[in-house]
Design a protein around this motif. Structure first.
Motif, PDB file in Angstrom:
ATOM      1  N   MET A 229       0.861  -1.190   0.000  1.00 39.76           N
ATOM      2  CA  MET A 229       0.000   0.000   0.000  1.00 39.76           C
ATOM      3  C   MET A 229       0.898   1.240   0.000  1.00 39.76           C
ATOM      4  O   MET A 229       1.852   1.337   0.763  1.00 39.76           O
TER       5      MET A 229
ATOM      6  N   ARG B 231      -8.896   0.225   4.127  1.00 39.25           N
ATOM      7  CA  ARG B 231      -8.000   0.299   2.970  1.00 39.25           C
ATOM      8  C   ARG B 231      -7.050   1.498   3.092  1.00 39.25           C
ATOM      9  O   ARG B 231      -5.861   1.393   2.806  1.00 39.25           O
ATOM     10  N   THR B 232      -7.613   2.619   3.515  1.00 36.76           N
ATOM     11  CA  THR B 232      -6.784   3.818   3.648  1.00 36.76           C
ATOM     12  C   THR B 232      -5.803   3.682   4.812  1.00 36.76           C
ATOM     13  O   THR B 232      -4.628   4.068   4.717  1.00 36.76           O
TER      14      THR B 232
ATOM     15  N   ARG C 103      -4.417   1.094   5.960  1.00 38.21           N
ATOM     16  CA  ARG C 103      -3.290   0.214   5.623  1.00 38.21           C
ATOM     17  C   ARG C 103      -2.127   0.991   5.011  1.00 38.21           C
ATOM     18  O   ARG C 103      -0.996   0.524   4.995  1.00 38.21           O
TER      19      ARG C 103
END
Length: 409
Positions: free
Chosen positions: A1, A33-34, A36
């Motif tokens: 990421m 998700r962000t 990570r």
């Protein structure tokens, strides 16, 4: 990421923290998700938080994010209690999960295991001329010798030869005043010898102070007191008593110069050693009787009881009264350390006790920082055990060393 830009990362962290505090679990889960992308906090904060959030809303596999964090090195389970135990404590392998997390605690990258510490003592008070007067005094003194002891003996002999002893007193003034009056033919007592000697030594950066000696029955009679000086001698690593009137110091049977506490502790009088032009003491035993009681600049000591009145009714003032002379005699070769940062890495900062320190030494290598009394050295980060000999540096060279030990992982 991909790592988030700083501005966006700050905003996401704020939203996530507010969601955790407000128990808005879906809001937090939607940010996974962000989050990570937050390499700094994913393992230790967001992954375990998301595991708790997933359990709160009943998602399957909620513990997977906690397991992921532990596999990556997470170990601070206590920061998330009691929520973690409430969520996963019933799992059959929970005790093993906790053991895995605790096993993740890494060895510290650096650990100091031994370091120098000065003995507790009041700040040493020296007898110095006023700062604006010392530059005028310095040209009148003999040149400093190669070492502190050589310098002290030179000044001791020089002081004794300045005038013939008399009982007159200047009553005020400093070493410069005494020298100016002596140049005009004045003669003074032991007090003025002690002033010139102590202030002269300090001008030459040898720490010195005046000493008042008193016979055992000093509260009555005449001739019950004597004024001398003492100096911390860098190359001897000790205090030494110096008699400016007689141009003498005292030594033991092996020739070792003695401090005042050592002289007070002796059962037999020590041998006076004369270095000046004055004739030797006619009766050393008589003068040794003055070691019965004493005080120095700023402090006096008496183990049994202090008599605060001298022979003529004069009050014997002192800033500090103690029972043990060790409180009056700090080892000026001692040093403390502090921890500071140098180019982002841990460093040791030397903090000398010596009032005329000009730097430090690290395994014999001089370390200084121009313009500041800050003597620092970065710690070696190579894995293993390390040692260093630390020492204060004065105008006469490095003092006795003290050991520092540390380990690096």
């Amino acid at each position: 990421m991909t790592q988030l830009p700083p501005a966006k990362l700050a905003r996401v962290r704020t939203v996530a923290q507010d969601a955790m505090r407000g128990a808005r679990w879906w809001t937090l889960l939607d940010l996974e998700r962000t989050l990570r992308g937050d390499a700094e906090f994913w393992r230790d904060l967001w992954a375990p938080s998301l595991a708790i959030a997933a359990h709160k809303v009943g998602l399957k596999g909620a513990r997977s994010k906690l397991d992921e964090a532990i596999d990556a090195g997470f170990h601070q389970t206590d920061l998330f209690e009691p929520e973690l135990s409430a969520a996963f404590g019933a799992d059959p392998d929970w005790s093993k999960v906790i053991e895995r997390a605790r096993a993740n605690v890494p060895e510290p990258a650096l650990r100091l295991t031994a370091w120098p510490e000065p003995a507790p003592a009041p700040p040493v008070r020296l007898d110095r001329a006023e700062p604006h007067r010392e530059p005028q005094l310095l040209p009148r003194l003999p040149r400093a010798g190669a070492g502190a002891w050589e310098t002290a003996k030179l000044l001791l002999g020089w002081t004794a030869g300045l005038w013939r002893h008399a009982n007159a007193r200047i009553n005020a003034g400093d070493a410069l005043d005494v020298l100016e009056q002596v140049a005009n033919g004045a003669r003074y007592s032991c007090v003025e010898y002690s002033i010139v000697l102590a202030q002269g030594l300090n001008a030459l950066r040898v720490p010195a102070r005046r000493v008042w000696l008193r016979r055992g029955d000093y509260h009555d009679g005449v001739g019950q007191g004597h004024a001398v000086a003492e100096a911390w001698i860098d190359d001897l690593d000790q205090w030494v008593l110096l008699d400016g009137q007689h141009g003498a110091y005292w030594a033991d049977e092996n020739g070792k110069p003695l401090s005042l506490p050592e002289l007070q502790a002796r059962e037999r009088p020590a041998r006076p050693v004369h270095v000046g032009p004055r004739a030797p003491m006619k009766d050393p035993g008589l003068w040794a009787a003055y070691f019965a009681h004493a005080s120095v600049t700023g402090i006096a000591w008496e183990p049994k009881g202090f008599v605060p009145v001298f022979q003529d009714g004069q009050v014997l003032t002192t800033e500090r009264l103690v029972r043990d002379s060790t409180e009056a005699y700090p080892r000026l070769s001692d040093l403390a350390i502090g921890i500071t940062a140098m180019d982002g890495t841990p460093a040791v900062e030397l903090k000398p006790v010596h009032p005329y320190a000009i730097g430090g030494a690290w395994n014999g290598e001089v370390i200084t920082v121009h313009g500041r009394q800050r003597f620092a050295r970065a710690l070696d980060r190579e894995p293993g055990e390390h040692r260093a000999a630390l020492a204060t540096l004065t105008p006469y060279g490095p003092l006795a060393s003290r050991e520092l030990r540390w380990t690096a992982a």
